[in-house]
Scaffold this active site. Structure first.
Site, short mmCIF file in Angstrom:
data_model
loop_
_atom_site.label_atom_id
_atom_site.label_comp_id
_atom_site.label_asym_id
_atom_site.label_seq_id
_atom_site.Cartn_x
_atom_site.Cartn_y
_atom_site.Cartn_z
N ASP A 1 20.61 28.72 61.27
CA ASP A 1 21.84 28.47 60.30
C ASP A 1 22.88 29.90 60.04
O ASP A 1 21.42 30.73 59.81
CB ASP A 1 22.25 27.75 59.47
CG ASP A 1 22.17 26.01 59.67
OD1 ASP A 1 21.60 25.68 60.96
OD2 ASP A 1 21.22 25.34 58.51
N1 URA Z 1 17.46 23.59 58.43
C1 URA Z 1 18.16 24.01 57.71
O1 URA Z 1 19.10 23.27 57.58
N2 URA Z 1 18.91 25.04 58.29
C2 URA Z 1 18.18 25.58 59.32
O2 URA Z 1 18.53 27.11 59.03
C3 URA Z 1 16.69 25.61 59.74
C4 URA Z 1 16.67 24.32 59.02
#
Ligand code: URA
Length: 238
Positions: free
Chosen positions: A103
């Protein structure tokens, strides 16, 4: 492939530097000095040496990045900087992409490569390669919450998550290590939300046996070897 392109693709030197090295007689192709570097070579069969040391040929490039916050795990974007934008010039080549997404606000280990087969294999839940994250939570994770995450959960919308492995450092239940083998959208955040915790900070620490190099500052990257890539899969099913 042109000799100068070959040398720059293997991160030996830039194309410009290759011309200089050739002029200085420091490059040989099959034992014969190459005075120019616009000649064509076959990377699979020709022996290229610089200052007497053989240049090993690796078809693909694998880069470890410590992804910073605020940057997209994408190759291009019109509005926001991407992890590819952060790469130093010497690592740039056509076809690079992040193998898996973090993310925008997640930090930590990201592999950038031009090897599509590798990325597919690493990301496939079938290969069982785990990813470990450190999650800072707004509330301590309870024993019940841990048990639920370690048993596997199904959200109200029907999305199910495979069992995770949870661990703590010094029983600190607000800074939790979680190991998962899938890569579903917002997986870790949604798993913790299910047990009543909000993820405040999320950092990926490892993929299989490959650990984030803690010496890399956010946004920095380094090349990783074929062997390190191979080791990602050691101890896994495929
Ligand atoms: N899980 C998440 O919620 N975000 C990420 O960036 C990676 C795994």
């Amino acid at each position: 492939m042109r000799l100068d392109k070959f040398l720059s693709s293997q991160n030996i030197c830039s194309r410009k530097e290759a011309a200089k090295l050739a002029k200085e007689g420091r490059i040989t192709v099959n034992g014969i000095s190459a005075a120019k570097c616009d000649i064509k070579i076959d990377p699979d069969s020709d022996i290229i040496e610089v200052d007497g040391a053989r240049v090993a040929y690796s078809k693909y490039i694998y880069i470890m990045m410590n992804k910073p916050k605020g940057v997209l795990s994408a190759s291009t974007d019109k509005n926001a900087p991407t992890v590819i934008d952060l790469l130093p010039d010497e690592f740039r080549r056509r076809g690079l992409f992040p193998a898996g997404r973090l993310d925008k606000d997640t930090t930590g280990l990201l592999i950038i490569t031009d090897d599509g087969d590798f990325a597919h294999r690493m990301l496939s839940p079938k290969s069982g390669v785990y990813k470990m994250y450190k999650a800072q939570l707004d509330l301590p994770l309870t024993d019940e919450g841990r048990k639920a995450l370690e048993s596997g959960i199904t959200l109200k919308d029907g999305t199910s998550f495979r069992p995770a492995v949870i661990s703590f450092e010094n029983d600190d239940r607000q800074n939790v290590y979680i190991r998962i083998t899938e890569g579903k959208f917002h997986e870790v955040k949604r798993m913790f939300a299910y047990v009543g915790c909000e993820v405040l900070e999320l950092e990926r620490k490892c993929i299989g046996e490959l650990f984030l190099d803690e010496a890399l500052m956010p946004g920095e990257s380094k090349l990783i070897s074929d062997l390190e890539i191979y080791n990602i899969f050691s101890g896994h099913i495929n």
